[in-house]
Design an enzyme around this catalytic site. Structure first.
Site, PDB file in Angstrom:
ATOM      1  N   SER A 103       0.907  -1.188  -0.022  1.00 24.13           N
ATOM      2  CA  SER A 103      -0.037  -0.094   0.022  1.00 24.13           C
ATOM      3  C   SER A 103       0.695   1.299  -0.019  1.00 24.13           C
ATOM      4  O   SER A 103       1.729   1.332  -0.892  1.00 24.13           O
ATOM      5  CB  SER A 103      -0.999   0.055   1.211  1.00 24.13           C
ATOM      6  OG  SER A 103      -1.802   0.821   0.941  1.00 24.13           O
ATOM      7  N   GLU A 155      -9.225  -5.720  -4.090  1.00 24.30           N
ATOM      8  CA  GLU A 155      -8.661  -4.627  -3.213  1.00 24.30           C
ATOM      9  C   GLU A 155      -9.713  -3.952  -2.409  1.00 24.30           C
ATOM     10  O   GLU A 155      -9.706  -3.836  -1.317  1.00 24.30           O
ATOM     11  CB  GLU A 155      -7.354  -3.982  -3.956  1.00 24.30           C
ATOM     12  CG  GLU A 155      -6.615  -4.716  -4.494  1.00 24.30           C
ATOM     13  CD  GLU A 155      -5.094  -4.718  -3.666  1.00 24.30           C
ATOM     14  OE1 GLU A 155      -5.287  -4.294  -2.517  1.00 24.30           O
ATOM     15  OE2 GLU A 155      -4.166  -4.870  -3.970  1.00 24.30           O
ATOM     16  N   HIS A 203      -7.745  -5.531   0.413  1.00 21.63           N
ATOM     17  CA  HIS A 203      -6.576  -4.892   0.606  1.00 21.63           C
ATOM     18  C   HIS A 203      -5.709  -5.626   1.617  1.00 21.63           C
ATOM     19  O   HIS A 203      -6.727  -5.782   2.739  1.00 21.63           O
ATOM     20  CB  HIS A 203      -7.051  -3.564   0.430  1.00 21.63           C
ATOM     21  CG  HIS A 203      -5.787  -2.810   0.415  1.00 21.63           C
ATOM     22  ND1 HIS A 203      -4.853  -2.449  -0.691  1.00 21.63           N
ATOM     23  CD2 HIS A 203      -5.375  -1.872   1.540  1.00 21.63           C
ATOM     24  CE1 HIS A 203      -3.813  -1.636  -0.215  1.00 21.63           C
ATOM     25  NE2 HIS A 203      -4.198  -1.151   1.050  1.00 21.63           N
TER      26      HIS A 203
END
Length: 485
Positions: A186, A308, A401
């Protein structure tokens, strides 16, 4: 107890029964407060004697995640000014061992996270013959707010300072400074995307693994100035480093969190610039997109998770309540023609709600397409997609995610990972994914063919015994973004 030298003085670590020695909370830069606030990182002070490194050091000040994400994503906070520190796990704490090194940059939207979170314990990498380093870097306004007369991207400068510390000291811990792999997820991966085209970072790492982030997330100076002006307005101060430094942290940190919520509640480009698209008001500042070329000198492993954006929609209920109008508006804001694009996404998801279609479109814009563009820019890169679906939220969370993190770190038994993983996550999948990361750090090859624009080979980490390379997954959806993203 085991003692290792560093150029700033000796440190004392702790050796576990399985032979892994950890050194925790080792400063790589001076405390970023007082006269050093909002400036580039300064070297740590040399010291005499042996510093205890058996417990984690202070973390960078940051507000907690807002509910419900505070339960789903592990985070922690340890007070103290000496927060620019790192942690080392090694199986051979002695010079000359020449082991590969992996340096972890945590995620958290540039406002959350730390290197001391239990989910990022590096002992499993050390168990497998890799020296693992995790670190803190400045977040939020301290790390990324655009301030007159102060260097931009102070959080990235911290990361570079930590990588220089690794270059200068990791041999004392058994690592090879010429075999450094930086990896992150990320915001950590987005940071690596910036470092790949930052001259000051050149030569500090040989390989890089970017999980759910690449080169496309940044603010142009004009947008960054809008964000800084709004934060100053909220605090009732001038937009200067001196005025911001005078704001007590118990007032500044909640204001930063409120600012993020404002962007989500009123995503007006006139107020926030590009931040309305990724909803991150604090992020690296640069004038334009920069992709590394074939001569970047870094081996790349890049990827994303198949679903995600469900992390941001399923826990809040938006996955099943988002109206069709919001789907159409968001798709257009991302640069696609909703009339042409959404039927393509619906082909593979005929029963999908507007929220589920939005999750697919946003996943591509935010994560998958930037990963592909980076792989296209650097020949012989490797691409992966993580597709195992969590059973949480009645399966609605999907391959969301951050779900790959416990598999990468081989931390499936860590209680802090359970809210995302659910019960009985597949051990064999962790063996495969963790093993691929270790192989890449050792050799530059994770175990499948490199990506090219002919075959577009992508390793699909899915079911425990069914993970395999596939050619150009979801090709028609990928083609929608040609010339757009």
């Amino acid at each position: 107890m085991t003692v290792c030298d560093t150029r700033q003085g000796a440190v004392r670590g702790r050796t576990s029964p399985d032979g892994v020695t950890s050194f925790l909370g080792v400063p790589y830069a001076a405390p970023p407060f007082g006269a050093r606030r909002f400036r580039e990182p300064f070297p740590p002070e040399p010291r005499t004697g042996v510093r205890d490194a058996t417990v984690h050091g202070p973390t960078v000040p940051h507000a907690p995640y807002a509910p419900p994400f505070d339960v789903l994503i592990p985070d922690d906070g340890v007070e103290g000014e000496d927060c620019l520190n790192l942690n080392v796990w090694t199986p051979a704490p002695e010079p000359g061992a020449g082991l590969p090194v992996m340096v972890w940059l945590h995620g958290g939207a540039f406002t959350n996270g730390s290197g001391s979170t239990a989910a990022y314990d590096g002992s499993t990498f050390a168990r497998d013959g890799v020296v693992c380093v995790t670190l803190n870097y400045r977040l939020g306004a301290d790390g990324f707010l655009h301030l007159p007369g102060r260097p931009d991207n102070r959080g990235l400068l911290d990361q570079i300072a930590a990588l220089r510390w690794v270059r200068d000291n990791i041999a004392f811990f058994g690592g090879d400074p010429d075999r450094v792999t930086v990896f992150g997820e990320s915001a950590g991966a987005m940071s690596i995307g910036m470092l790949l085209t930052t001259e000051a970072a050149r030569g500090l790492f040989r390989r890089a693994i970017l999980q759910s982030g690449a080169c496309h997330h940044f603010l142009r100076p004009s947008s960054a100035a809008l964000v800084a002006a709004r934060l100053a307005e909220k605090l009732g101060i001038e937009r200067t480093a001196e005025a911001l430094a005078a704001v007590p942290l118990p007032e500044l940190l909640p204001a930063q969190a409120e600012l993020r919520a404002e962007v989500s509640a009123d995503p007006d480009p006139a107020r926030w610039g590009e931040a309305v698209l990724n909803l991150m008001p604090f992020e690296p500042v640069r004038p334009a997109l920069a992709l590394p070329g074939p001569d970047c000198g870094v081996d790349l492993l890049i990827g994303s998770n198949a679903e995600e954006y469900r992390l941001f929609l399923a826990p809040t209920g938006l996955l099943h309540t988002l109206p069709e109008s919001a789907l159409l508006a968001a798709t257009a804001a991302y640069g696609l023609d909703p009339v042409a694009a959404l039927p393509v996404y619906r082909t593979a998801r005929p029963a999908a709600s507007p929220g589920e279609l939005f999750a697919a479109v946003a996943t591509d814009w935010f994560y998958r397409i930037p990963a592909i563009r980076l792989a296209e820019s650097v020949p012989n890169s490797y691409l992966y997609e993580f597709g195992w679906r969590s059973p949480r939220f009645d399966g609605a969370l999907g391959a969301c995610h951050a779900l790959e993190l416990p598999f990468v770190f081989d931390r499936l038994d860590d209680p802090s990972c359970a809210p995302l993983l659910g019960a009985h996550p597949p051990r064999a999948l962790a063996d495969a994914m963790h093993g691929a990361w270790v192989s890449f750090a050792r050799t530059g090859n994770p175990g499948w063919e490199a990506y090219d624009t002919t075959t577009r080979t992508t390793m699909a980490f899915t079911a425990p015994l069914a993970s395999a390379p596939v050619a150009d997954p979801r090709a028609q959806e990928r083609l929608l973004w040609e010339g757009v993203r």
